[in-house]
Design a protein around this motif. Structure first.
Motif, mmCIF file in Angstrom:
data_model
loop_
_atom_site.group_PDB
_atom_site.id
_atom_site.type_symbol
_atom_site.label_atom_id
_atom_site.label_comp_id
_atom_site.label_asym_id
_atom_site.label_seq_id
_atom_site.Cartn_x
_atom_site.Cartn_y
_atom_site.Cartn_z
ATOM 1 N N LYS A 226 0.867 -1.203 0.068
ATOM 2 C CA LYS A 226 0.014 0.149 0.067
ATOM 3 C C LYS A 226 0.958 1.209 -0.173
ATOM 4 O O LYS A 226 0.722 2.228 -0.699
ATOM 5 N N MET B 14 -4.588 -3.732 -10.384
ATOM 6 C CA MET B 14 -4.101 -4.391 -8.733
ATOM 7 C C MET B 14 -4.324 -5.854 -9.063
ATOM 8 O O MET B 14 -5.346 -6.429 -8.667
ATOM 9 N N ASP C 27 -6.964 -2.589 2.706
ATOM 10 C CA ASP C 27 -7.552 -3.254 1.594
ATOM 11 C C ASP C 27 -7.192 -2.066 0.516
ATOM 12 O O ASP C 27 -7.799 -1.024 0.328
ATOM 13 N N LEU D 60 -7.209 -2.180 -2.953
ATOM 14 C CA LEU D 60 -7.987 -1.837 -3.869
ATOM 15 C C LEU D 60 -9.075 -1.007 -3.310
ATOM 16 O O LEU D 60 -9.528 0.006 -4.222
ATOM 17 N N GLY E 63 -9.748 2.863 -4.841
ATOM 18 C CA GLY E 63 -10.931 2.913 -5.450
ATOM 19 C C GLY E 63 -11.522 4.429 -4.917
ATOM 20 O O GLY E 63 -12.467 4.960 -5.707
ATOM 21 N N VAL F 130 -9.266 2.034 -12.581
ATOM 22 C CA VAL F 130 -8.805 1.220 -11.505
ATOM 23 C C VAL F 130 -9.242 -0.142 -11.880
ATOM 24 O O VAL F 130 -10.736 -0.262 -11.930
ATOM 25 N N GLY G 35 -9.370 -4.162 -10.615
ATOM 26 C CA GLY G 35 -9.061 -5.077 -9.520
ATOM 27 C C GLY G 35 -9.307 -6.573 -10.284
ATOM 28 O O GLY G 35 -9.836 -6.743 -11.135
ATOM 29 N N ARG H 220 -16.785 -5.481 -7.299
ATOM 30 C CA ARG H 220 -16.340 -4.242 -7.980
ATOM 31 C C ARG H 220 -17.263 -3.024 -7.282
ATOM 32 O O ARG H 220 -16.552 -2.073 -7.146
ATOM 33 N N LYS I 90 -15.807 -2.129 -3.593
ATOM 34 C CA LYS I 90 -14.228 -1.432 -3.852
ATOM 35 C C LYS I 90 -14.320 -0.303 -4.385
ATOM 36 O O LYS I 90 -13.086 0.660 -4.268
ATOM 37 N N CYS J 12 -13.880 0.195 -7.710
ATOM 38 C CA CYS J 12 -13.239 0.213 -8.946
ATOM 39 C C CYS J 12 -13.964 0.053 -10.236
ATOM 40 O O CYS J 12 -15.296 -0.467 -10.203
ATOM 41 N N ILE K 24 -13.494 -5.402 -12.914
ATOM 42 C CA ILE K 24 -12.924 -6.609 -12.010
ATOM 43 C C ILE K 24 -12.763 -7.627 -13.063
ATOM 44 O O ILE K 24 -13.557 -7.968 -13.633
#
Length: 425
Positions: free
Chosen positions: A280, A294, A329, A331, A335, A344, A346, A362, A365, A367, A370
């Motif tokens: 991170k 990610m 976390d 992601l 996000g 982004v 994931g 998705r 998070k 993003c 996915i």
């Protein structure tokens, strides 16, 4: 090309391992191939291999007295429809450009009255060296045709221009050379070809030039004590392939990798980490970016009471109590962060209800996409060479066929390039 005759000179470079496949492809097209192996080339491929694939003798020695009584090197050099040099090393190019003829290969190239096509192969620094570039210019002036070199990873671990063209590309270059209606080298003056006659592959498109993409990859190792840790079976192969594909499309790639079993790609910024917190921190330092992929398999939990010495059995039969806490976390953080990249992506490694779980992930998070896959043990995907993924976006789920991981990476990189196409750089 049915019935055409090729004299193939094999130079001394690691790329010579591609030459047997080149012979096989030419024979499949109905081309008769006469191989000539230089002394250096014999360090990488054997005369027997070339002879067996060509179904013809492989010539290695200039001073074969039986053949030289009939000026065999002259006959060899003029009996073919085209002379091909693959790989053409820096040494062979220098001999050709400066008229050296101290072995069978270079003598044939001096004695021929036929067109010559060469496939250069050497280290990027050797190819970029002014002497090699002068030799190339001289050979172009002399009418020598070129295919390659390509740009990419090299056996020496460097990256750049200097890789020998792939056998399929050389076959197509041979097809083009044989189709040209140019005279042979029979006059007193050497044949001069216009620049457009030189076969040079176009530079690959780079739609991500000027873009910065962060890629996370591999597992994380969460320590229990100095010798034990919590991890997973991720090899890092998919993340490395994605970084390579993005780099090949021109992106500047920051590659944040845990302790993977596959090496990181060349010509990317490699940031090595071990734990989820370190990953991170590395991603945060790498921002800003146009996109983040990610792909790392980050451990969900870490041990809060990790020992600073190796934990030993105490004779009680009771295992040590490990206190666990949730890892950051990464992601979800990126996000929702104010410095969030425009795109982004994931990854969701699931063992059941793959699409449903990944679709919910998705949204949770924050993003854009996915990439979901089934990593149940029977699939062989975790740590394997292939992947079967479903790309989930706000437009729905798109299932891709099972593919090699580098092909999955190329498809994903192309989609990323399309998504960023209209964004300001």
């Amino acid at each position: 090309m049915q019935g055409k005759r090729i004299l193939l000179v094999v130079g001394g470079g690691i790329a010579a391992f591609k030459t047997p496949e080149l012979i096989r492809l030419l024979r499949k097209e109905g081309v008769a191939v006469t191989p000539v192996l230089t002394r250096a080339g014999a360090q990488f491929v054997t005369p027997l291999t070339l002879s067996a694939l060509a179904n013809a003798p492989c010539h290695t020695d200039l001073f074969d007295l039986t053949r030289e009584a009939e000026m065999g090197h002259i006959q060899l050099s003029r009996a073919a429809d085209l002379v091909v040099v693959a790989p053409a090393t820096a040494d062979l190019m220098a001999k050709m450009a400066n008229g050296f003829a101290d072995d069978l290969g270079s003598t044939l190239l001096m004695a021929t009255d036929k067109r010559v096509l060469i496939a250069p192969a050497m280290n990027v620094r050797m190819w970029d060296h002014p002497a090699t570039q002068r030799n190339r210019d001289t050979l172009v002036e002399d009418g020598v045709l070129f295919v390659g070199p390509d740009e990419g990873d090299m056996a020496c671990g460097e990256w750049g221009e200097g890789r020998m063209a792939e056998p399929e590309a050389i076959v197509e270059a041979i097809r083009g050379a044989l189709a040209q209606t140019l005279p042979s080298l029979t006059g007193e003056a050497p044949l001069r070809l216009p620049p457009e006659a030189v076969i040079v592959p176009p530079a690959p498109p780079q739609p991500l030039r000027g873009r910065h993409v962060i890629v996370t990859s591999g597992p994380t190792h969460e320590p229990i004590d100095p010798v034990r840790y919590i991890a997973n079976r991720s090899s890092g192969a998919q993340g490395a392939a994605i970084a390579t594909a993005l780099r090949d499309l021109g992106a500047k790639v920051s590659f944040v990798t845990g302790p993977a079993t596959v090496p990181p790609p060349a010509r990317v910024e490699v940031i090595r980490v071990e734990t989820a917190q370190q990953m991170k921190d590395a991603v945060e330092t790498a921002l800003p970016a146009d996109a983040a992929v990610m792909a790392a398999a980050v451990a969900d939990w870490r041990v809060t009471n990790a020992a600073d010495h190796k934990m030993k059995k105490d004779g009680s039969g009771n295992p040590p109590a490990l206190e666990m806490v949730e890892n950051p976390d990464i992601l979800a953080w990126i996000g929702h962060d104010e410095r969030r990249p425009r795109l982004v992506v994931g990854f969701a490694a699931e063992t059941d209800d793959v699409v449903a779980h990944a679709t919910a992930k998705r949204l949770r998070k924050g993003c854009d996409w996915i990439v979901a896959n089934d990593v149940s043990p029977e699939t062989g995907i975790m740590g394997g060479a292939q992947n079967a993924v479903t790309l989930i976006t706000d437009e729905g789920a798109e299932t891709w066929p099972r593919l090699p991981k580098d092909e999955v990476a190329r498809r994903l990189a192309q989609r990323i390039a399309q998504a960023l196409e209209d964004a300001p750089r």
